[in-house]
Design an enzyme around this catalytic site. Sequence first.
Site, PDB file in Angstrom:
ATOM      1  N   CYS A  51      -1.006  -0.552   5.074  1.00 50.75           N
ATOM      2  CA  CYS A  51      -0.245  -1.636   4.466  1.00 50.75           C
ATOM      3  C   CYS A  51       0.981  -1.913   5.321  1.00 50.75           C
ATOM      4  O   CYS A  51       1.624  -0.978   5.799  1.00 50.75           O
ATOM      5  CB  CYS A  51       0.171  -1.233   3.051  1.00 50.75           C
ATOM      6  SG  CYS A  51       1.109  -2.487   2.180  1.00 50.75           S
ATOM      7  N   HIS A  69      -6.319  -3.965  -3.529  1.00 48.23           N
ATOM      8  CA  HIS A  69      -5.079  -3.492  -2.902  1.00 48.23           C
ATOM      9  C   HIS A  69      -3.919  -4.400  -3.295  1.00 48.23           C
ATOM     10  O   HIS A  69      -2.848  -3.924  -3.691  1.00 48.23           O
ATOM     11  CB  HIS A  69      -5.253  -3.451  -1.377  1.00 48.23           C
ATOM     12  CG  HIS A  69      -4.043  -2.993  -0.649  1.00 48.23           C
ATOM     13  ND1 HIS A  69      -3.911  -1.711  -0.150  1.00 48.23           N
ATOM     14  CD2 HIS A  69      -2.899  -3.641  -0.306  1.00 48.23           C
ATOM     15  CE1 HIS A  69      -2.741  -1.595   0.454  1.00 48.23           C
ATOM     16  NE2 HIS A  69      -2.104  -2.769   0.374  1.00 48.23           N
ATOM     17  N   GLU A  70      -4.127  -5.712  -3.214  1.00 53.48           N
ATOM     18  CA  GLU A  70      -3.048  -6.652  -3.524  1.00 53.48           C
ATOM     19  C   GLU A  70      -2.709  -6.666  -5.010  1.00 53.48           C
ATOM     20  O   GLU A  70      -1.534  -6.767  -5.379  1.00 53.48           O
ATOM     21  CB  GLU A  70      -3.396  -8.056  -3.023  1.00 53.48           C
ATOM     22  CG  GLU A  70      -3.704  -8.148  -1.535  1.00 53.48           C
ATOM     23  CD  GLU A  70      -2.752  -7.386  -0.618  1.00 53.48           C
ATOM     24  OE1 GLU A  70      -1.559  -7.226  -0.958  1.00 53.48           O
ATOM     25  OE2 GLU A  70      -3.208  -6.947   0.456  1.00 53.48           O
ATOM     26  N   HIS A  77      -0.390  -3.955  -5.763  1.00 58.62           N
ATOM     27  CA  HIS A  77       0.997  -4.354  -5.490  1.00 58.62           C
ATOM     28  C   HIS A  77       1.592  -5.061  -6.705  1.00 58.62           C
ATOM     29  O   HIS A  77       2.736  -4.780  -7.088  1.00 58.62           O
ATOM     30  CB  HIS A  77       1.079  -5.295  -4.276  1.00 58.62           C
ATOM     31  CG  HIS A  77       1.148  -4.589  -2.970  1.00 58.62           C
ATOM     32  ND1 HIS A  77       2.230  -3.853  -2.548  1.00 58.62           N
ATOM     33  CD2 HIS A  77       0.257  -4.548  -1.937  1.00 58.62           C
ATOM     34  CE1 HIS A  77       2.010  -3.372  -1.343  1.00 58.62           C
ATOM     35  NE2 HIS A  77       0.819  -3.769  -0.947  1.00 58.62           N
TER      36      HIS A  77
END
Length: 136
Positions: free
Chosen positions: A85, A126-127, A130
């Site tokens: 990342c 993954h996003e 976040h």
Amino acid sequence: MIRDICKDEAFLGQKAEPATPEDLPIAADLLETLEHHKNRCVGMAANMIGVNKRIIAFDNEGTFLVMFNPEIVKKSGPYEAEEGCLSLAGVRRARRWKSVKVRWMNEKFQERVKTFTGWTAQIIQHEIDHCEGVII
């Protein structure tokens, strides 16, 4: 506008606020920043550019897609992955799903639902992490 990448783990660890139509300029900045880093990045969330809103942008098989307020509504096929990342140092392990059904709003704030698989599904997960304040 290309924005600096946020590396503040305290900020990145916060759960993002819902996005609204007033956040369209943030999405434009997110896309421009992602385009700038496309040689080493396939997705970004708004908190990676210092904005605590639930917006992600990612490479969707060759074109960038923006999602406002994305959420995973179904998942299947768990596996272990290693991910890097721009906001975090090193490579980290994460549990991911081979297939995810996602509900989100497009740039006109119309609801969309689609199932994504493989690499694209991993990027989205993954996003969305976040957005949830999850630091893998």
